[in-house]
Write a protein that holds these residues in place. Structure first.
Motif, PDB file in Angstrom:
ATOM      1  N   GLY A 138       0.821  -1.200   0.000  1.00 49.25           N
ATOM      2  CA  GLY A 138       0.000   0.000   0.000  1.00 49.25           C
ATOM      3  C   GLY A 138       0.853   1.247   0.000  1.00 49.25           C
ATOM      4  N   THR A 139       0.465   2.233   0.817  1.00 47.29           N
ATOM      5  CA  THR A 139       1.223   3.472   0.920  1.00 47.29           C
ATOM      6  C   THR A 139       2.459   3.260   1.780  1.00 47.29           C
ATOM      7  OG1 THR A 139      -0.796   4.790   0.700  1.00 47.29           O
ATOM      8  CG2 THR A 139       1.135   5.884   1.626  1.00 47.29           C
ATOM      9  N   ARG A 144       5.826   4.011   4.049  1.00 50.02           N
ATOM     10  CA  ARG A 144       6.066   4.937   5.153  1.00 50.02           C
ATOM     11  C   ARG A 144       7.474   4.753   5.686  1.00 50.02           C
ATOM     12  NH1 ARG A 144       3.186   2.680   9.400  1.00 50.02           N
ATOM     13  NH2 ARG A 144       3.503   0.724   8.264  1.00 50.02           N
ATOM     14  N   LYS A 185       2.272  10.684  -7.395  1.00 50.26           N
ATOM     15  CA  LYS A 185       2.640   9.430  -6.733  1.00 50.26           C
ATOM     16  C   LYS A 185       3.417   8.531  -7.692  1.00 50.26           C
ATOM     17  CE  LYS A 185      -1.454   6.737  -8.007  1.00 50.26           C
ATOM     18  NZ  LYS A 185      -2.631   5.984  -7.543  1.00 50.26           N
ATOM     19  N   TYR A 236       4.913   4.256  -8.133  1.00 52.32           N
ATOM     20  CA  TYR A 236       4.872   2.883  -7.668  1.00 52.32           C
ATOM     21  C   TYR A 236       6.293   2.397  -7.391  1.00 52.32           C
ATOM     22  CZ  TYR A 236       0.026   2.807  -9.228  1.00 52.32           C
ATOM     23  OH  TYR A 236      -1.304   3.079  -9.393  1.00 52.32           O
ATOM     24  N   VAL A 249       3.042   2.147  -3.091  1.00 53.59           N
ATOM     25  CA  VAL A 249       2.945   3.520  -3.591  1.00 53.59           C
ATOM     26  C   VAL A 249       3.655   4.476  -2.652  1.00 53.59           C
ATOM     27  CG1 VAL A 249       1.365   5.411  -4.137  1.00 53.59           C
ATOM     28  CG2 VAL A 249       0.737   3.067  -4.715  1.00 53.59           C
ATOM     29  N   TRP A 250       4.469   5.388  -3.232  1.00 53.38           N
ATOM     30  CA  TRP A 250       4.912   6.549  -2.468  1.00 53.38           C
ATOM     31  C   TRP A 250       4.026   7.711  -2.905  1.00 53.38           C
ATOM     32  CZ3 TRP A 250       8.220   6.871   1.577  1.00 53.38           C
ATOM     33  CH2 TRP A 250       8.391   8.163   2.104  1.00 53.38           C
ATOM     34  N   PRO A 251       3.364   8.394  -1.953  1.00 55.00           N
ATOM     35  CA  PRO A 251       2.361   9.403  -2.327  1.00 55.00           C
ATOM     36  C   PRO A 251       2.973  10.622  -2.997  1.00 55.00           C
ATOM     37  CG  PRO A 251       2.760   9.426   0.045  1.00 55.00           C
ATOM     38  CD  PRO A 251       3.497   8.236  -0.495  1.00 55.00           C
ATOM     39  N   TYR A 304       9.853  13.481   1.695  1.00 55.98           N
ATOM     40  CA  TYR A 304       9.477  12.908   0.410  1.00 55.98           C
ATOM     41  C   TYR A 304      10.584  12.006  -0.103  1.00 55.98           C
ATOM     42  CZ  TYR A 304      12.598  16.302  -1.860  1.00 55.98           C
ATOM     43  OH  TYR A 304      13.698  17.033  -2.250  1.00 55.98           O
TER      44      TYR A 304
END
Length: 730
Positions: A278-279, A281, A658, A660, A668-670, A701
């Motif tokens: 997913g996202t 972190r 974003k 992938y 995903v990196w937003p 980021y």
């Protein structure tokens, strides 16, 4: 240690920044020395962040000396005024001024992404010379560069194999027929200290017709502590050249460049928190941590030599010969990969690499241009022969297993050679020789007064020779040779609707290696990858001035298909076959405004739908997925405002969509937005003070993500930093 934005340092820098900083980009007209008041500064010419210059000839989009307006392609020029106005510290920051480009500068994986492609599919040139090796494109301080030019989409017909996504050309300052004296001192957060000087002088000759000689020297020295624990950087750049004007249209330029870059304990990334899905972190507590060895190092020493002879035979015929030699040595001594354990309580460090790369490139290019007629129509020609030898020897020594497991926040890492099994010394493994011979021709013919046909064709012979310097066995023979013979080209129509507006349509082709670079090809992929990929692009665009010359704009839509890429064999996952396909469809929009004499605005927006049409990994089809680390959208807004004739404020906003982190598109990196602020004060005609805050909101980021069986990390961008620059001309 170089941690967060320290309060005391912040207060000092902000005080300087917002009380007496900055440099307006307008000419300064000082009052007489008898007067004791501040100089009057007149905002007269367009500001660097204003209208787009479409009418200065470039060398990157065409060898015919066409301007961006005359070229049937998206051509971007980041000139010296723009570099200074935006405070671009190095070549990576300059790239942010090219619409749609994103990049990162991780020491062993330097990558530029353009129009949905990356790596070897985007050519990075130095004065028109391609090193054909992405790691050679390490960021260099911007001081020694005059400008950076770019052409979007396939452009192998100009510079050779390796340019499906586009070509970017870094052009060094060289000697000119005028006097220049300039200097710069810059200090900032994280121990930044930098000094630069540039001089251009006539050293012999006069206006009587005797040969004249002009010497230029540009020197830059940079020290900083970096923003991660223990990282220190020292780099030196020298560019010097001698222009000799012998008369009768004959000139010669001898140019030499030296670059030395040493990074102690370089940063390789920050581990991602589990679950890796997913996202993605990171733990904020690890943002400034550095898990490399205590004495890790990256070093690069580069030397360039160019001998450029120009002969203007007459008004119609011109010849130019460029001999060039490049020599580089790159050393790595690092533990490079990190990941959290399952419950995020420990960081697993692995991938101990001791590496040396010795690369040498020698070549000669002869160009000619001829302005004439074809069947009674005006027809201009460019033609040439390019020959080059690119030789690289690698000295790898690696231990891929776990080096240690440490507490994420409180830890001590080893000296590199204390790692069991790692010993000093370099042993060569392989030498790659890539010999290229190319013939090319380009033409522009005026079919009608307002309609021009622009065409180009290039044919190359590329010989790859691999020499095994290690153990010889069945899978690693003593040597191997292969040849490639790509032919690429462009055909475009340019219609001048009015003197200030044009539209164009273009079809172009390209070729590049199916996977990786020929300069580092192994026996396995050289034997398997029997052909180069083929790239095709259809582009339609327009360029115009509007609002009585106060505004300019460019727009383009394009479709690129890259075929014959290496993909996993569905019948044997250990092998690759050349049937893969990747595509990119997108739009590029740019606008520049000189809204008033005081206010300038430049904005751009790009969208690309990049995807695999036919690609397999791990036995699974990835058709329809987006390649890793490719953002669909990139947008930039830069504005400058002259508060007073001597005081100018600037602001830059950058939005990157974003990305992938895996080809399966499950991670995903937003998207992120960055804010840069600047304030400049012109003290007098020759002295200015500039203050900048970069990443003013301190946004966390990722410039790149890397997820594999041994690594799960993000290469983070820099936190908030500030600096003050004193510029002097004399």
């Amino acid at each position: 240690m170089a941690h967060s934005f320290k309060p005391a340092k912040t207060a000092l820098l902000l005080a300087v920044l917002f009380s007496a900083t900055a440099m307006p980009m307008r000419p300064v007209h000082a009052q007489s020395t008898a007067e004791k008041t501040l100089p009057v500064v007149e905002v007269a010419a367009p500001m660097a962040n204003g209208i787009i210059n479409l009418d200065t000839p470039t060398t990157t989009g065409s060898r015919l000396g066409l301007t961006p307006r005359e070229t049937p392609a998206t051509v971007t020029v980041v000139d010296r005024a723009t570099i200074d106005a935006r405070g671009a510290e190095d070549t990576q920051e300059i790239l942010k001024a090219i619409p749609g480009v994103s990049a990162h500068n991780a020491p062993g994986n330097i990558t530029v992404r353009y129009r949905g492609f990356s790596g070897g599919s985007v050519s990075q040139l130095y004065n028109g010379i391609d090193l054909n090796y992405t790691i050679a494109n390490r960021a260099v301080d911007s001081w020694i560069y005059d400008r950076v030019e770019a052409i979007g989409g396939p452009s192998s017909f100009l510079y050779g194999a390796g340019a499906v996504g586009g070509s970017i050309n870094y052009i060094t300052k060289i000697a000119q027929r005028d006097d220049v004296s300039e200097g710069r001192v810059r200090v900032g957060s994280e121990g930044l200290k930098e000094a630069s000087i540039g001089l251009n002088r006539r050293i012999a000759g006069d206006d009587s017709g005797t040969p004249s000689h002009y010497l230029r020297i540009d020197l830059n020295d940079h020290h900083s502590d970096g923003w991660t624990d223990g990282t220190k950087t020292h780099s030196t750049q020298l560019a010097t050249s001698l222009l000799s004007d012998f008369g009768r249209g004959l000139t010669h330029t001898l140019a030499y460049e030296y670059q030395n870059d040493v990074v102690d304990r370089p940063y390789w990334g920050t581990p991602l928190l589990n679950p890796i899905a997913g996202t993605l972190r990171i733990d904020d507590g690890t943002r400034f941590k550095n898990y490399n060895s205590a004495d890790g190092i990256y070093k690069q020493r580069v030397q360039w030599l160019r001998s450029i002879t120009d002969l203007q035979v007459n008004d119609a015929l011109h010849f130019k010969n460029t001999f060039y030699a490049y020599d580089a040595q790159r050393d790595y001594r690092n533990v490079e990969t990190y990941r959290f354990n399952a419950d995020n309580t420990q960081v697993i460090r692995s991938g101990a690499f001791l590496q040396r790369h010795d690369q040498r490139v020698v070549g000669n290019r002869i160009d000619g241009t001829y302005k004439g007629e074809l069947a009674g129509l005006r027809s201009d020609w460019s033609f040439g022969l390019d020959m080059a030898l690119n030789k690289q020897t690698r000295f790898p020594k690696s231990l891929p297993g776990t080096v240690s497991t440490v507490d994420p926040y409180n830890f001590v890492t080893e000296n590199f050679f204390d790692i069991p099994g790692m010993t000093p010394g370099f042993v060569p493994s392989m030498t790659n020789k890539v010999t290229t011979t190319a013939l090319y021709v380009e033409n522009r013919t005026s079919l009608l007064p307002a309609l021009n046909l622009v065409t180009a064709l290039r044919h190359e012979r590329i010989d790859l020779n691999l020499i095994n310097r290690g153990v010889v066995n069945a899978s690693n023979p003593a040597s191997y040779e292969r040849s490639y013979n790509p032919t690429t080209g462009r055909v475009g129509l340019v219609w001048d609707i009015t003197p200030n507006a044009m539209t164009y349509i273009q079809y172009a082709t390209a070729a590049d290696p199916p996977a990786g670079s020929l300069a580092t090809a192994s026996f396995a992929n050289a034997i398997t990858n029997t052909e180069l990929t083929t790239g095709r692009q259809l582009e339609i665009g327009a360029k115009l001035d509007f609002w009585q010359g106060k505004g300019s704009a460019t727009a383009a839509i394009y479709s690129i298909a890259r075929k014959n890429i290496a993909t996993q064999d569905p019948n044997n996952s250990a092998l690759t076959i050349l049937v893969g396909e990747q595509s990119a469809k997108g739009i590029d929009l740019s606008v520049g405004l000189q809204a008033t004499r005081q206010w300038a605005v430049r904005a751009d927006f790009t969208y690309v739908n990049a995807q695999y049409e036919d690609f397999r990994q791990g036995g699974v089809s990835l058709a329809g997925n987006t390649p890793t680390n490719i953002p669909a959208t990139v947008a930039n807004l830069w504005t400058s405002y002259a508060i007073t004739p001597a005081l100018q404020a600037s602001m830059g906003i950058r939005r990157v969509g974003k990305v992938y982190a895996d080809a399966a598109n499950t991670m995903v990196w937003p998207s992120y937005t960055l804010l840069d602020l600047g304030l400049a004060y012109q003290i007098n005609r020759n002295v200015s003070l500039i203050g900048r805050i970069r990443n003013a909101t301190d946004k966390i980021y990722a410039a790149n993500t890397s997820v594999s069986s041994t690594a799960a990390s993000a290469y983070l961008g820099a936190p908030r930093t500030a600096d003050v620059t004193l510029r002097i001309t004399f």
